[in-house]
Design a protein around this motif. Structure first.
Motif, PDB file in Angstrom:
ATOM      1  N   ASP A   1       4.224  -1.348  -0.489  1.00  0.00           N
ATOM      2  CA  ASP A   1       4.107  -2.805  -0.557  1.00  0.00           C
ATOM      3  C   ASP A   1       2.768  -3.190  -1.162  1.00  0.00           C
ATOM      4  O   ASP A   1       1.740  -2.596  -0.827  1.00  0.00           O
ATOM      5  CB  ASP A   1       4.198  -3.417   0.844  1.00  0.00           C
ATOM      6  N   TYR A   2       2.781  -4.202  -2.029  1.00  0.00           N
ATOM      7  CA  TYR A   2       1.557  -4.784  -2.546  1.00  0.00           C
ATOM      8  C   TYR A   2       1.172  -5.994  -1.693  1.00  0.00           C
ATOM      9  O   TYR A   2       2.021  -6.786  -1.276  1.00  0.00           O
ATOM     10  CB  TYR A   2       1.750  -5.269  -3.984  1.00  0.00           C
ATOM     11  N   GLY A   3      -0.124  -6.138  -1.454  1.00  0.00           N
ATOM     12  CA  GLY A   3      -0.642  -7.312  -0.767  1.00  0.00           C
ATOM     13  C   GLY A   3      -2.031  -7.617  -1.288  1.00  0.00           C
ATOM     14  O   GLY A   3      -2.640  -6.808  -1.991  1.00  0.00           O
ATOM     15  N   CYS A   4      -2.552  -8.790  -0.947  1.00  0.00           N
ATOM     16  CA  CYS A   4      -3.916  -9.159  -1.318  1.00  0.00           C
ATOM     17  C   CYS A   4      -4.865  -8.754  -0.187  1.00  0.00           C
ATOM     18  O   CYS A   4      -4.569  -8.978   0.986  1.00  0.00           O
ATOM     19  CB  CYS A   4      -4.034 -10.664  -1.554  1.00  0.00           C
TER      20      CYS A   4
ATOM     21  N   THR B   1      -2.804  -9.622   3.207  1.00  0.00           N
ATOM     22  CA  THR B   1      -1.802 -10.677   3.327  1.00  0.00           C
ATOM     23  C   THR B   1      -0.441 -10.034   3.582  1.00  0.00           C
ATOM     24  O   THR B   1      -0.286  -8.814   3.575  1.00  0.00           O
ATOM     25  CB  THR B   1      -1.711 -11.489   2.023  1.00  0.00           C
ATOM     26  N   ASN B   2       0.549 -10.889   3.808  1.00  0.00           N
ATOM     27  CA  ASN B   2       1.917 -10.395   3.851  1.00  0.00           C
ATOM     28  C   ASN B   2       2.268  -9.780   2.496  1.00  0.00           C
ATOM     29  O   ASN B   2       1.765 -10.237   1.461  1.00  0.00           O
ATOM     30  CB  ASN B   2       2.884 -11.539   4.159  1.00  0.00           C
ATOM     31  N   PRO B   3       3.120  -8.761   2.469  1.00  0.00           N
ATOM     32  CA  PRO B   3       3.495  -8.166   1.177  1.00  0.00           C
ATOM     33  C   PRO B   3       4.173  -9.182   0.265  1.00  0.00           C
ATOM     34  O   PRO B   3       4.906 -10.054   0.724  1.00  0.00           O
ATOM     35  CB  PRO B   3       4.485  -7.056   1.574  1.00  0.00           C
ATOM     36  N   TYR B   4       3.902  -9.063  -1.030  1.00  0.00           N
ATOM     37  CA  TYR B   4       4.557  -9.942  -1.998  1.00  0.00           C
ATOM     38  C   TYR B   4       5.361  -9.172  -3.036  1.00  0.00           C
ATOM     39  O   TYR B   4       6.108  -9.766  -3.809  1.00  0.00           O
ATOM     40  CB  TYR B   4       3.531 -10.851  -2.699  1.00  0.00           C
ATOM     41  N   TRP B   5       5.218  -7.832  -3.060  1.00  0.00           N
ATOM     42  CA  TRP B   5       5.985  -7.032  -4.026  1.00  0.00           C
ATOM     43  C   TRP B   5       6.087  -5.604  -3.511  1.00  0.00           C
ATOM     44  O   TRP B   5       5.271  -5.173  -2.699  1.00  0.00           O
ATOM     45  CB  TRP B   5       5.315  -7.041  -5.407  1.00  0.00           C
ATOM     46  N   GLN B   6       7.107  -4.880  -3.964  1.00  0.00           N
ATOM     47  CA  GLN B   6       7.292  -3.489  -3.549  1.00  0.00           C
ATOM     48  C   GLN B   6       7.516  -2.619  -4.782  1.00  0.00           C
ATOM     49  O   GLN B   6       8.213  -3.021  -5.721  1.00  0.00           O
ATOM     50  CB  GLN B   6       8.480  -3.363  -2.597  1.00  0.00           C
ATOM     51  N   VAL B   7       6.906  -1.440  -4.777  1.00  0.00           N
ATOM     52  CA  VAL B   7       7.025  -0.516  -5.903  1.00  0.00           C
ATOM     53  C   VAL B   7       7.316   0.887  -5.385  1.00  0.00           C
ATOM     54  O   VAL B   7       7.171   1.181  -4.199  1.00  0.00           O
ATOM     55  CB  VAL B   7       5.738  -0.480  -6.755  1.00  0.00           C
TER      56      VAL B   7
ATOM     57  N   GLY C   1      -2.246  -5.767  -7.690  1.00  0.00           N
ATOM     58  CA  GLY C   1      -1.374  -4.613  -7.527  1.00  0.00           C
ATOM     59  C   GLY C   1      -1.925  -3.586  -6.548  1.00  0.00           C
ATOM     60  O   GLY C   1      -1.852  -2.392  -6.806  1.00  0.00           O
ATOM     61  N   MET C   2      -2.469  -4.040  -5.437  1.00  0.00           N
ATOM     62  CA  MET C   2      -3.046  -3.114  -4.447  1.00  0.00           C
ATOM     63  C   MET C   2      -2.019  -2.817  -3.361  1.00  0.00           C
ATOM     64  O   MET C   2      -1.515  -3.722  -2.697  1.00  0.00           O
ATOM     65  CB  MET C   2      -4.309  -3.697  -3.819  1.00  0.00           C
ATOM     66  N   SER C   3      -1.726  -1.536  -3.172  1.00  0.00           N
ATOM     67  CA  SER C   3      -0.781  -1.145  -2.143  1.00  0.00           C
ATOM     68  C   SER C   3      -1.442  -1.198  -0.776  1.00  0.00           C
ATOM     69  O   SER C   3      -2.628  -0.900  -0.616  1.00  0.00           O
ATOM     70  CB  SER C   3      -0.217   0.253  -2.416  1.00  0.00           C
ATOM     71  N   ILE C   4      -0.662  -1.594   0.206  1.00  0.00           N
ATOM     72  CA  ILE C   4      -1.136  -1.707   1.587  1.00  0.00           C
ATOM     73  C   ILE C   4      -1.035  -0.330   2.240  1.00  0.00           C
ATOM     74  O   ILE C   4       0.060   0.218   2.375  1.00  0.00           O
ATOM     75  CB  ILE C   4      -0.298  -2.737   2.366  1.00  0.00           C
ATOM     76  N   THR C   5      -2.171   0.237   2.630  1.00  0.00           N
ATOM     77  CA  THR C   5      -2.181   1.549   3.282  1.00  0.00           C
ATOM     78  C   THR C   5      -2.979   1.474   4.577  1.00  0.00           C
ATOM     79  O   THR C   5      -3.832   0.606   4.749  1.00  0.00           O
ATOM     80  CB  THR C   5      -2.804   2.623   2.370  1.00  0.00           C
TER      81      THR C   5
END
Length: 237
Positions: A199-202, A92-98, A78-82
């Protein structure tokens, strides 16, 4: 890279750093086992892509330093891309949005403007995406009436606990843990949203295109499989 060799299969073992208290994406259950949407996703991806994965709980404020210093191999939790995080790691490419939300007691009449301008105390988890946004926005002259007091926590669940016991008026967090708390019967509600969607990504270490490609391909296959819908139905992230 933190590598191990399993007997027989000769497969590399990669260590995924997770937040121990960020349901439904990642958490440690009462039996000490890693669970969650991201945990199950990575278990499926590891099997699909031919590696083994171990999930290691790491304090959130130290999880990127643990990745950079090779104590873990990647972060899917659950790490947001900043932009700030991109200076230290690749995603990685985003896999979820919050969304960013404020929560308060279920019977509260608070609104987002009241939380920001009504001399209220609000809690936030350390080293998260919503905290920098609020801090930066507060410096904008058009928000000169923002007079909230900030209290930081090591986990969003701790902030929710202090909302319920009255130590703080509200807590800012991702919509995912807020919805999970409500789903599990805690007497809180989402007051409203603030900031922009995330967006969440790894996260992986810089200059590791092989692992980045492997995770991106794994998520691509997962999202195209029936397992993805199963995980969404199971965890309702």
């Amino acid at each position: 890279m933190t590598l191990a060799v399993s007997s027989g299969a000769q497969a590399e073992t990669l260590v995924n750093g997770i937040d121990a208290a960020f349901p439904p994406f990642a958490y440690i259950d009462q039996d000490g086992k890693a669970k969650g949407f991201d945990v199950d996703s990575l278990d499926w991806i590891a099997k699909e892509m031919g590696f083994e994965v171990q999930h290691k709980a790491v304090a959130w404020e130290g999880i990127i330093p643990s990745l950079v210093t090779e104590k873990i191999d990647f972060i899917c939790s659950g790490m947001s891309i900043t932009d700030k995080r991109k200076e230290q790691v690749d995603f990685t490419n985003p896999y979820w949005q919050v969304k960013n939300v404020f929560v308060a007691k279920a019977d509260s009449d608070l609104t987002v403007p009241m939380i920001l301008t009504g001399e209220k105390t609000s809690g936030r988890q350390q080293v998260t995406g919503e905290d920098p946004w609020l801090t930066k926005a507060r410096k904008d002259p058009k928000h000169k009436d923002w007079n909230y007091t900030k209290r930081q926590y090591s986990a969003s669940a701790m902030a929710i606990g202090d909302v319920l016991n009255g130590r703080i008026d509200a807590a800012g967090m991702d919509s995912a843990p807020a919805n999970d708390a409500i789903k599990n019967g805690l007497p809180i509600k989402i007051v409203g949203t603030f900031g922009t969607d995330k967006d969440y990504g790894c996260a992986v270490r810089k200059n590791n295109p092989k692992l980045l490609k492997k995770l991106n391909e794994g998520y691509k296959r997962l999202m195209a499989s029936p397992k993805w819908d199963e995980l969404i139905a199971k965890y309702k992230p």
